[in-house]
Design an enzyme around this catalytic site. Structure first.
Site, short mmCIF file in Angstrom:
data_model
loop_
_atom_site.label_atom_id
_atom_site.label_comp_id
_atom_site.label_asym_id
_atom_site.label_seq_id
_atom_site.Cartn_x
_atom_site.Cartn_y
_atom_site.Cartn_z
N TYR A 46 0.81 -1.26 0.07
CA TYR A 46 0.06 0.21 -0.02
C TYR A 46 0.79 1.35 0.10
O TYR A 46 0.25 2.35 -0.47
CB TYR A 46 -0.87 -0.07 1.12
CG TYR A 46 -2.00 -0.83 1.29
CD1 TYR A 46 -1.63 -2.47 1.41
CD2 TYR A 46 -3.18 -0.75 1.13
CE1 TYR A 46 -2.85 -3.52 1.24
CE2 TYR A 46 -4.26 -1.69 0.98
CZ TYR A 46 -3.93 -2.85 1.03
OH TYR A 46 -5.05 -3.87 1.12
N SER A 89 -2.37 11.49 -1.18
CA SER A 89 -3.53 10.71 -1.73
C SER A 89 -4.43 12.01 -2.17
O SER A 89 -4.53 12.97 -1.55
CB SER A 89 -4.15 9.92 -0.83
OG SER A 89 -3.39 8.84 -0.50
N ARG A 118 -10.51 13.15 -0.08
CA ARG A 118 -11.84 12.93 -0.42
C ARG A 118 -12.74 14.40 0.11
O ARG A 118 -13.76 14.55 -0.38
CB ARG A 118 -12.67 11.78 0.20
CG ARG A 118 -12.81 11.69 1.61
CD ARG A 118 -13.46 10.22 1.96
NE ARG A 118 -12.80 9.14 1.77
CZ ARG A 118 -11.95 8.61 2.55
NH1 ARG A 118 -11.57 9.47 3.71
NH2 ARG A 118 -11.32 7.44 2.31
N GLU A 144 -9.93 3.26 -1.86
CA GLU A 144 -11.22 3.95 -1.28
C GLU A 144 -11.31 5.26 -1.10
O GLU A 144 -11.83 6.03 -0.02
CB GLU A 144 -11.21 3.25 0.22
CG GLU A 144 -11.33 1.75 0.20
CD GLU A 144 -11.63 1.07 1.60
OE1 GLU A 144 -11.73 1.65 2.55
OE2 GLU A 144 -11.72 -0.18 1.57
N GLU A 191 -9.41 -6.44 -1.65
CA GLU A 191 -9.01 -7.01 -0.35
C GLU A 191 -10.25 -8.03 0.07
O GLU A 191 -11.46 -7.76 -0.30
CB GLU A 191 -9.33 -6.11 0.94
CG GLU A 191 -8.06 -4.89 0.95
CD GLU A 191 -8.29 -3.88 2.11
OE1 GLU A 191 -9.36 -3.84 2.55
OE2 GLU A 191 -7.40 -3.06 1.95
#
Ligand SMILES: *[C@@H]1O[C@H](CO)[C@@H](O)[C@H](O)[C@H]1NC(C)=O
Ligand SMILES: *[C@@H]1O[C@H](CO)[C@@H](O)[C@H](O)[C@H]1NC(C)=O
Ligand SMILES: *[C@@H]1O[C@H](CO)[C@@H](O)[C@H](O)[C@H]1NC(C)=O
Ligand SMILES: *[C@@H]1O[C@H](CO)[C@@H](O)[C@H](O)[C@H]1NC(C)=O
Ligand SMILES: *[C@@H]1O[C@H](CO)[C@@H](O)[C@H](O)[C@H]1NC(C)=O
Ligand SMILES: *[C@@H]1O[C@H](CO)[C@@H](O)[C@H](O)[C@H]1NC(C)=O
Ligand SMILES: *[C@@H]1O[C@H](CO)[C@@H](O)[C@H](O)[C@H]1NC(C)=O
Ligand SMILES: *[C@@H]1O[C@H](CO)[C@@H](O)[C@H](O)[C@H]1NC(C)=O
Ligand SMILES: *[C@@H]1O[C@H](CO)[C@@H](O)[C@H](O)[C@H]1NC(C)=O
Length: 552
Positions: free
Chosen positions: A96, A129, A132, A166, A267
């Site tokens: 990751y 990242s 969001r 996600e 996953e």
């Protein structure tokens, strides 16, 4: 006479490197045309959780890790773990977070020798990242992704790069989806430019049915140059001795049946019902799931605070103790291989049509542009007079807070410009001309715009976080410099307030670095604004006074 290690390596035959896995239509194949199934395990030690921000909470945020250990950087640890990964019978690990500054040669080689591919997430915790709660796709993120790719490109066992995990986790933040898809587009273009055949993936959170399908469609639809080609679903619905029809996997499989790209469980491994027997493994590796999915990643090799781990370490950390989940998964993986059908020759890549607007997602089909560092740097260097001071250990500049502060001041000022210049809206598909720039440059823009509206020294202070250039640009000069940058013509002049340039004598047709090589942004296929776009954009950038005069 003694051989050096290098000389030995040169005479001994090298172990064969793992062959590239490619996608044909919805499936993965090895070079012999045999269908490839990911039989994997997550391989990332758990990081510490970051304090979640209010904005993130309001956007359905889960607590995110704030730091990480790069599991591919320790030869000792890889040597310790790889025999156990072989015992598990895995052919892939999902990693990751890695640190591009470290050396990964030993781990990548040892995994390759063990027949293990790597699915690598190229995003990083926190500012590494797409956020969001305030999504954007910017030069600094693209650079981070390409930097990691540059480091891993030499390894034959890279199967895929995941451009996000996600990121979108509720309809409320589905306005992040255009930024995620732009990341896939630009990462694909970059891989193309360096002749990498690695796949580009995304790992989605499992959510309610309609949203889950709509997001998968959104990210995989359209021209191959923009679609994700390995769609992951992080799924924990199959618990205990569930079955295809009572686990929900029937609904998931049917929902993803129309995807035109490969899918996998990025996953899996529910822990709700006691020691895991992994009965989903034989289901995953046979029809009907195998008609749609190409395997999955069991979660997790390393221990986690919520008990998903399959090993613990003892002594000085050099001894691995496996638990019953580990043993059971090893049995399932070793005992199962997916059907070698359909044949690769029967596959062709087709395109899932994108609906004009999704009735479910608040996501525009209009993607943000490829971040163009050359343009952002050019504007920062030539058009912005008020800049944040460099961060130091004693004064870590809080860029986000300062942008908010400066935007607040700007909106109350007499300025004709606003923070829409640096903002991108994934719901409406409107992207300000500087929305692609790094947060640092966005901050400099807003502070400079505020200064331009109130050109007194105290306007460029921001609690000691900003300084004015010795010769701040006049509004007109700044505007002209910005126009040149946006038109792909970095100005060669150094404008000053007393001697504003009246014309730009340099006219390279495309931005070039001093070495004459295209910039990295140009290499990844950046489309530079044409002068008509620059004109349009200028209105938004418009450094106040004289805008009409300069444009006329
Ligand atoms: C990556 O490794 C370098 C070299 O050890 C270190 O300086 C840097 O802090 C690391 N970065 C991250 C994000 O861990
Ligand atoms: C994230 O922040 C750190 C320091 O605060 C910086 O070194 C790093 O470059 C940033 N990452 C990105 C992708 O902007
Ligand atoms: C989405 O936002 C609305 C309005 O803020 C809120 O009421 C709702 O609970 C949110 N939904 C989710 C799934 O977070
Ligand atoms: C797909 O995108 C590529 C690259 O942008 C372009 O050359 C091609 O024409 C597009 N194909 C279709 C069918 O739109
Ligand atoms: C798949 O495509 C078929 C034919 O176009 C359509 O009837 C069906 O609703 C689609 N299924 C999903 C889950 O989108
Ligand atoms: C290596 O393993 C030790 C012991 O489990 C752990 O403390 C350390 O963080 C690991 N280092 C890396 C780089 O994975
Ligand atoms: C191995 O797989 C076969 C066929 O799926 C199954 O019948 C058998 O029970 C499995 N063996 C073990 C030890 O799980
Ligand atoms: C805006 O302009 C008016 C008139 O020129 C001036 O009185 C006022 O102080 C200005 N406001 C700000 C916030 O600069
Ligand atoms: C920098 O800005 C932050 C946030 O606005 C503020 O708290 C801090 O005091 C400023 N730094 C200095 C040195 O004034």
């Amino acid at each position: 006479m003694r051989f050096s290690l290098g000389a030995l390596a040169a005479v001994l035959p090298l172990a064969a490197a793992l062959p590239q896995i490619t996608r044909s239509g919805k499936y993965l194949y090895d070079p012999s045309g045999t269908r490839f199934y990911i039989k994997g395990v997550a391989y990332q030690p758990q990081g510490n959780l970051a304090v979640s921000t209010e904005a993130n909470e309001a956007n359905g945020g889960f607590p995110e890790p704030s730091d990480f250990v790069d599991p591919l950087s320790s030869s000792t640890n890889c040597t310790r773990d790889i025999p156990h990964l072989k015992d598990l019978g895995v052919n892939a690990v999902r990693v990751y977070s890695v640190n591009a500054s470290l050396n990964h040669d030993d781990c990548m080689k040892a995994l390759d020798d063990a027949g293990i591919y790597v699915l690598l997430d190229v995003s990083l915790p926190l500012n590494g990242s797409i956020d969001r709660s305030s999504p954007s796709w910017t030069t600094n993120l693209l650079n981070e992704y390409t930097r990691t790719i540059n480091v891993f490109n030499k390894y034959p066992n890279i199967l895929a790069y995941n451009i996000g995990n996600e990121v979108i986790n509720t309809v409320n933040n589905s306005n992040a989806a255009p930024f995620v898809k732009a990341a896939a587009r630009d990462t694909k273009a970059y891989l193309n430019s360096i002749n990498s055949k690695a796949l580009v993936g995304y790992a989605a959170v499992d959510t309610d049915l309609e949203f889950r399908n709509a997001l998968a469609d959104y990210l995989t639809c359209g021209n191959e140059s923009v679609s994700v080609d390995l769609y992951g679903l992080n799924n924990y619905e199959w618990c205990g001795a569930a079955t295809y029809s009572n686990s929900g996997w029937n609904v998931i499989t049917e929902g993803f049946r129309n995807l035109t790209v490969a899918a996998y469980m990025s996953e899996f491994g529910c822990i709700k019902e006691g020691p895991r027997q992994w009965t989903e493994v034989p289901a995953m590796l046979s029809a009907p799931v195998a008609d749609v999915f190409s395997g999955g990643i069991a979660f997790s090799y390393f221990p986690t605070s919520d008990n998903y781990g399959m090993v613990t370490f003892s002594g000085d950390g050099s001894t691995v103790n496996v638990n019953s989940d580990f043993t059971a998964l090893g049995r399932q993986y070793s005992n199962t291989s997916g059907p070698n059908s359909p044949a690769q020759s029967a596959q062709s890549n087709s395109v899932l049509a994108c609906p004009p607007t999704s009735p479910i997602l608040a996501a525009s089909t209009e993607l943000p542009p490829t971040p163009n560092e050359e343009v952002c740097k050019c504007i920062n260097d030539n058009a912005l007079g008020c800049k944040a001071i460099p961060a130091t250990a004693n004064n870590p500049i809080k860029v986000g807070a300062l942008i908010n502060q400066a935007c607040g001041l700007l909106s109350q000022s007499n300025s004709t410009v606003s923070c829409t210049t640096i903002a991108g809206d994934g719901q409406t598909g409107q992207y300000g001309p500087l929305a692609m720039c790094s947060p640092d440059i966005k901050l400099n823009y807003v502070m400079s715009a505020y200064y331009d509206a109130n050109p007194v020294a105290t306007s460029c202070d921001f609690g000691g976080n900003a300084t004015l250039s010795t010769s701040p640009l006049s509004a007109g000069a700044a505007q002209e410099a910005a126009a040149s940058c946006l038109a792909g013509k970095p100005p060669i002049f150094t404008p000053t307030a007393s001697d504003p340039p009246t014309s730009n004598t340099a006219s390279p047709s495309s931005p070039a670095t001093s070495s004459g090589k295209p910039s990295s942004a140009a290499r990844v296929g950046a489309v530079l604004p044409t002068s008509s776009v620059a004109t349009l954009v200028l209105g938004a950038l418009g450094f106040v006074a004289g805008a009409a005069a300069v444009l006329a």
